[in-house]
Design a protein around this motif. Structure first.
Motif, short mmCIF file in Angstrom:
data_model
loop_
_atom_site.label_atom_id
_atom_site.label_comp_id
_atom_site.label_asym_id
_atom_site.label_seq_id
_atom_site.Cartn_x
_atom_site.Cartn_y
_atom_site.Cartn_z
N GLU A 19 0.81 -1.22 0.00
CA GLU A 19 0.00 0.00 0.00
C GLU A 19 0.84 1.28 0.00
OE1 GLU A 19 -3.20 0.26 -0.32
OE2 GLU A 19 -3.64 -1.88 -0.29
N GLY A 20 2.04 1.22 0.60
CA GLY A 20 2.91 2.40 0.64
C GLY A 20 2.36 3.57 1.42
N PRO A 21 1.91 3.37 2.67
CA PRO A 21 1.41 4.50 3.46
C PRO A 21 2.57 5.41 3.90
CG PRO A 21 1.50 2.54 4.83
CD PRO A 21 1.85 2.11 3.43
N SER A 22 2.24 6.69 4.13
CA SER A 22 3.26 7.63 4.64
C SER A 22 3.32 7.62 6.15
CB SER A 22 2.93 9.05 4.15
OG SER A 22 2.94 9.11 2.75
N LEU A 23 2.23 7.19 6.79
CA LEU A 23 2.17 7.18 8.25
C LEU A 23 1.35 5.99 8.70
CD1 LEU A 23 2.75 8.68 10.97
CD2 LEU A 23 0.60 9.90 10.61
N LEU A 24 1.83 5.33 9.74
CA LEU A 24 1.08 4.23 10.34
C LEU A 24 0.79 4.60 11.79
CD1 LEU A 24 1.32 0.53 9.71
CD2 LEU A 24 1.35 1.26 12.09
N ILE A 25 -0.49 4.67 12.15
CA ILE A 25 -0.90 5.00 13.51
C ILE A 25 -1.55 3.77 14.13
CG2 ILE A 25 -2.19 6.58 14.99
CD1 ILE A 25 -2.30 8.55 12.70
N CYS A 26 -1.03 3.30 15.23
CA CYS A 26 -1.63 2.14 15.88
C CYS A 26 -1.73 2.36 17.38
CB CYS A 26 -0.83 0.86 15.58
SG CYS A 26 0.92 0.95 15.96
N GLY A 27 -2.63 1.63 18.02
CA GLY A 27 -2.75 1.70 19.46
C GLY A 27 -1.48 1.20 20.12
N LYS A 28 -1.15 1.77 21.28
CA LYS A 28 0.12 1.38 21.91
C LYS A 28 0.11 -0.07 22.37
CE LYS A 28 -0.88 2.68 26.73
NZ LYS A 28 -0.37 3.40 27.92
N GLN A 29 -1.07 -0.62 22.65
CA GLN A 29 -1.16 -2.00 23.09
C GLN A 29 -2.60 -2.48 22.95
OE1 GLN A 29 -0.09 -0.49 27.10
NE2 GLN A 29 -1.45 -2.10 27.86
N ALA A 30 -2.79 -3.80 22.97
CA ALA A 30 -4.13 -4.39 22.97
C ALA A 30 -4.48 -4.77 24.40
CB ALA A 30 -4.18 -5.61 22.06
N ILE A 31 -5.75 -4.64 24.76
CA ILE A 31 -6.14 -4.88 26.15
C ILE A 31 -6.28 -6.36 26.49
CG2 ILE A 31 -7.29 -2.64 26.34
CD1 ILE A 31 -9.98 -4.13 26.07
N ASP A 32 -6.10 -7.24 25.48
CA ASP A 32 -6.18 -8.66 25.80
C ASP A 32 -4.83 -9.23 26.24
OD1 ASP A 32 -5.07 -8.42 23.31
OD2 ASP A 32 -6.41 -9.84 22.31
N ASP A 33 -3.76 -8.90 25.53
CA ASP A 33 -2.46 -9.43 25.93
C ASP A 33 -1.51 -8.37 26.50
OD1 ASP A 33 -1.72 -7.99 23.69
OD2 ASP A 33 -1.35 -9.74 22.45
N ASP A 34 -1.85 -7.08 26.31
CA ASP A 34 -1.03 -5.97 26.84
C ASP A 34 0.44 -6.09 26.43
OD1 ASP A 34 -2.90 -4.34 28.12
OD2 ASP A 34 -2.92 -5.58 29.91
N SER A 35 0.70 -6.59 25.23
CA SER A 35 2.08 -6.82 24.82
C SER A 35 2.85 -5.52 24.57
CB SER A 35 2.12 -7.69 23.57
OG SER A 35 1.72 -9.00 23.87
N ASN A 36 2.18 -4.54 23.94
CA ASN A 36 2.86 -3.27 23.62
C ASN A 36 4.13 -3.53 22.82
OD1 ASN A 36 3.72 -0.63 23.52
ND2 ASN A 36 4.35 -0.51 25.66
N GLN A 37 4.00 -4.34 21.75
CA GLN A 37 5.17 -4.72 20.97
C GLN A 37 5.01 -4.51 19.47
OE1 GLN A 37 5.59 -8.85 22.04
NE2 GLN A 37 6.79 -8.42 23.87
N THR A 38 3.81 -4.63 18.96
CA THR A 38 3.62 -4.69 17.50
C THR A 38 4.11 -3.43 16.80
OG1 THR A 38 1.72 -6.15 17.80
CG2 THR A 38 1.94 -5.06 15.67
N GLY A 39 3.76 -2.24 17.31
CA GLY A 39 4.19 -1.00 16.68
C GLY A 39 5.70 -0.87 16.60
N GLN A 40 6.36 -1.21 17.71
CA GLN A 40 7.82 -1.11 17.74
C GLN A 40 8.47 -2.13 16.81
OE1 GLN A 40 5.67 -0.99 20.21
NE2 GLN A 40 6.48 -0.06 22.06
N MET A 41 7.94 -3.35 16.79
CA MET A 41 8.48 -4.38 15.91
C MET A 41 8.30 -4.00 14.44
SD MET A 41 7.32 -7.91 17.76
CE MET A 41 8.21 -8.58 19.17
N LEU A 42 7.14 -3.44 14.11
CA LEU A 42 6.89 -3.03 12.73
C LEU A 42 7.85 -1.93 12.31
CD1 LEU A 42 5.27 -3.12 10.13
CD2 LEU A 42 3.61 -1.57 11.17
#
Length: 249
Positions: free
Chosen positions: A108-131
């Motif tokens: 898709e080639g987006p210029s910006l990706l905005i995501c929630g800091k974490q999900a309330i089920d696992d509270d990992s807070n990892q996906t955004g940083q890993m991406l």
């Protein structure tokens, strides 16, 4: 400018979570599901940027089973222009989700990706940083304010000592905190319009990434019940209990 927002389908935050009898997982039978609250904040911020005329298109993306279409329709009812479902019926852990999102970003080639800091089920807070690491993009986490100007994004984030302001070049990844905004309620007309907006489905296997689980859940249990409070006679008794029973001093 194109903005992509990942959204996750989780147990509604108002629902009291139950653990299965064998303690293998959380019981999801007949449980109300909804969009992760932090992801709602991310969608709201993307829609607001579009309403200001800065962003031209907002794309909502979800990874999971076909039931995630409901969550994507909710995102489109809030104002997202279209949606993409990366369909998979196996457990998707943060690294797997980050890999799938990278594959979608490459398409898709987006210029910006905005995501929630974490999900309330696992509270990992990892996906955004890993991406951000996989894409080799700059990142700003726990955003409480986002400003776009040209090819730059300025993010204010809350830290222990106060506020920190970061300036980044696009493309970039931003993860949202609670104080960024208050998500809107989807109106009935917008809910009806969302049913006609395009929703593409892509099989996770077709993206050519390894999404096999790397972690195994050994046990899921409810938190221990809190013991009742006690009254102390004087300061000496309080200090004695803190030192010898609570062992905090």
């Amino acid at each position: 400018m194109k903005v992509m927002v990942p959204v996750k389908r989780v147990v509604d935050y108002n629902v009291k979570v139950r653990v299965k009898a064998d303690e293998s997982d959380v019981d999801l039978a007949n449980v109300k599901m909804s969009m992760n609250p932090f992801d709602e904040i991310a969608v709201e911020e993307a829609v607001r940027l579009k309403e200001k005329g800065i962003v031209t298109e907002v794309i909502a993306v979800s990874c999971g089973p076909v039931t995630c279409q409901e969550t994507l329709r909710s995102a489109m009812a809030m104002g997202a222009d279209r949606a993409i479902l990366v369909e998979s019926n196996i457990e998707l852990q943060p690294l797997a989700v980050a890999k799938l999102l990278k594959a979608i970003c490459d398409k898709e080639g987006p210029s910006l990706l905005i995501c929630g800091k974490q999900a309330i089920d696992d509270d990992s807070n990892q996906t955004g940083q890993m991406l951000a690491a996989l894409m080799d993009w700059p990142q700003a986490t726990f955003a409480s304010k986002v400003e776009l100007a040209g090819d730059k994004v300025t993010v204010t984030r809350e830290i222990d000592g106060g506020l920190e302001t970061l300036a980044m070049s696009l493309p970039a990844v931003v993860t949202t905190d609670l104080r960024l905004n208050e998500p809107r309620y989807a109106t009935l007309p917008n809910i009806m319009k969302a049913k006609k907006k395009p929703l593409d489905t892509i099989a996770a296997d077709s993206l050519g990434v390894d999404i096999s689980p790397r972690l195994k859940t050994a046990k899921v249990s409810e938190p221990a019940k809190r013991a009742g409070g006690v009254k102390v006679a004087d300061v000496a008794d309080l200090l004695n209990k803190l030192r010898n029973e609570a062992k905090v001093i």
